[in-house]
Design an enzyme around this catalytic site. Structure first.
Site, PDB file in Angstrom:
ATOM      1  N   ASP A  12       0.836  -1.194   0.000  1.00  0.00           N
ATOM      2  CA  ASP A  12       0.000   0.000   0.000  1.00  0.00           C
ATOM      3  C   ASP A  12       0.872   1.246   0.000  1.00  0.00           C
ATOM      4  O   ASP A  12       2.032   1.205   0.408  1.00  0.00           O
ATOM      5  CB  ASP A  12      -0.921  -0.020   1.222  1.00  0.00           C
ATOM      6  CG  ASP A  12      -2.083   0.930   1.058  1.00  0.00           C
ATOM      7  OD1 ASP A  12      -2.361   1.340  -0.078  1.00  0.00           O
ATOM      8  OD2 ASP A  12      -2.718   1.272   2.065  1.00  0.00           O
ATOM      9  N   GLY A  13       0.298   2.337  -0.452  1.00  0.00           N
ATOM     10  CA  GLY A  13       1.000   3.624  -0.399  1.00  0.00           C
ATOM     11  C   GLY A  13       1.885   3.879  -1.609  1.00  0.00           C
ATOM     12  O   GLY A  13       2.542   4.922  -1.677  1.00  0.00           O
ATOM     13  N   ASN A  14       1.879   2.973  -2.573  1.00  0.00           N
ATOM     14  CA  ASN A  14       2.761   3.159  -3.737  1.00  0.00           C
ATOM     15  C   ASN A  14       2.345   4.364  -4.579  1.00  0.00           C
ATOM     16  O   ASN A  14       3.188   5.137  -5.029  1.00  0.00           O
ATOM     17  CB  ASN A  14       2.757   1.907  -4.628  1.00  0.00           C
ATOM     18  CG  ASN A  14       3.396   0.727  -3.933  1.00  0.00           C
ATOM     19  OD1 ASN A  14       4.088   0.899  -2.940  1.00  0.00           O
ATOM     20  ND2 ASN A  14       3.157  -0.458  -4.458  1.00  0.00           N
ATOM     21  N   ARG A  16       0.614   7.048  -3.626  1.00  0.00           N
ATOM     22  CA  ARG A  16       0.941   8.281  -2.900  1.00  0.00           C
ATOM     23  C   ARG A  16       2.450   8.524  -2.913  1.00  0.00           C
ATOM     24  O   ARG A  16       2.899   9.663  -3.069  1.00  0.00           O
ATOM     25  CB  ARG A  16       0.438   8.205  -1.457  1.00  0.00           C
ATOM     26  CG  ARG A  16      -1.001   8.615  -1.314  1.00  0.00           C
ATOM     27  CD  ARG A  16      -1.560   8.151   0.000  1.00  0.00           C
ATOM     28  NE  ARG A  16      -1.703   6.691   0.016  1.00  0.00           N
ATOM     29  CZ  ARG A  16      -1.897   5.981   1.107  1.00  0.00           C
ATOM     30  NH1 ARG A  16      -1.928   6.560   2.284  1.00  0.00           N
ATOM     31  NH2 ARG A  16      -2.053   4.677   1.033  1.00  0.00           N
ATOM     32  N   HIS A  29       3.948   2.848  -8.570  1.00  0.00           N
ATOM     33  CA  HIS A  29       3.697   1.407  -8.734  1.00  0.00           C
ATOM     34  C   HIS A  29       4.942   0.707  -9.266  1.00  0.00           C
ATOM     35  O   HIS A  29       5.281  -0.395  -8.840  1.00  0.00           O
ATOM     36  CB  HIS A  29       2.525   1.171  -9.688  1.00  0.00           C
ATOM     37  CG  HIS A  29       1.209   1.611  -9.103  1.00  0.00           C
ATOM     38  ND1 HIS A  29       0.837   1.306  -7.816  1.00  0.00           N
ATOM     39  CD2 HIS A  29       0.203   2.354  -9.622  1.00  0.00           C
ATOM     40  CE1 HIS A  29      -0.354   1.828  -7.563  1.00  0.00           C
ATOM     41  NE2 HIS A  29      -0.765   2.473  -8.647  1.00  0.00           N
ATOM     42  N   LEU A 123      11.100 -21.184  -1.507  1.00  0.00           N
ATOM     43  CA  LEU A 123      10.190 -20.135  -1.031  1.00  0.00           C
ATOM     44  C   LEU A 123       8.895 -20.205  -1.827  1.00  0.00           C
ATOM     45  O   LEU A 123       8.919 -20.343  -3.043  1.00  0.00           O
ATOM     46  CB  LEU A 123      10.856 -18.755  -1.239  1.00  0.00           C
ATOM     47  CG  LEU A 123       9.960 -17.523  -1.139  1.00  0.00           C
ATOM     48  CD1 LEU A 123       9.467 -17.319   0.295  1.00  0.00           C
ATOM     49  CD2 LEU A 123      10.701 -16.266  -1.604  1.00  0.00           C
TER      50      LEU A 123
END
Ligand code: IPE
Ligand code: IPE
Ligand code: MG
Length: 183
Positions: A12-14, A16, A29, A123
């Protein structure tokens, strides 16, 4: 083994972040994807076995079409260009979320990436795409119903996208948003 077995990140926050750097949401992004690559490297380094990335939620379809297109183009080029690297690093890719409404091209790319990485053990990356927790429960209930089984906690768990995956030991939400209602 690392005591932290599973790290989950709500990306989140990319947008902004991109605007704050006087660029664009899309630049944010792109930068976010670079951060994801660094996170994957660190996760491998610390021998963490599961990394869940909440990338695109069922709510995110409300965004402008152009931004959605940009995000999915980023994803497609990642899947195309990085698949070999994922394989080389022993990474298994699992998509969690509803793939139904994706383009044929994306569906094929996702299928190929999941198939080609399925035997890898170092992984597991769970990529949450068009993911919503409520949808996940509804999906599970539908399966239980089609199997004519009883609705029990055990059966619900058994049919989640995340079956066979241990719960996260660490949940991180990047950005500085206060709203926590999406999941
Ligand atoms: C997260 O960043 C990336 C997603 C694809 C959802 P955001 O796009 O949510 O960035 P903000 O929260 O608007 O800044
Ligand atoms: C980001 O949440 C979480 C992901 C989709 C990965 P949002 O971007 O939808 O939330 P806000 O609007 O920033 O709070
Ligand atoms: Mg956001």
């Amino acid at each position: 083994m690392n005591p932290i077995n599973h790290v989950a990140i709500i990306m989140d926050g990319n947008g902004r972040g991109g605007l704050k750097n006087k660029k664009s949401r899309n630049a944010g992004h792109r930068a976010g994807l670079n951060t994801v690559e660094s996170i994957i490297k660190e996760t491998l380094k610390y021998n963490i076995k599961y990394l869940t990335l909440y990338t695109f939620s069922t709510e995110n379809w409300k965004r402008p079409k152009k931004e959605i297109l940009f995000l999915f183009n980023l994803l497609e080029s990642f899947l195309t260009n990085k698949l070999d690297e994922l394989i080389r690093n022993g990474i298994r890719l699992k998509i969690i979320g509803e793939k139904k409404m994706f383009s044929k091209k994306l569906k094929n790319l996702l299928k190929k990436a999941e198939k080609k990485t399925s035997i890898n053990k170092k992984l597991q990356i769970n990529l949450a795409l068009n993911y919503g927790s409520k949808n996940e429960i509804i999906n599970s209930l539908k399966i239980i119903n089609s199997l004519k089984k009883k609705i029990t906690q055990k059966n619900i768990e058994k049919n989640l996208y995340t079956k066979n995956i241990p719960d996260p030991d660490l949940l991180i939400r990047t950005g500085n948003t206060k709203r926590l209602s999406n999941f």
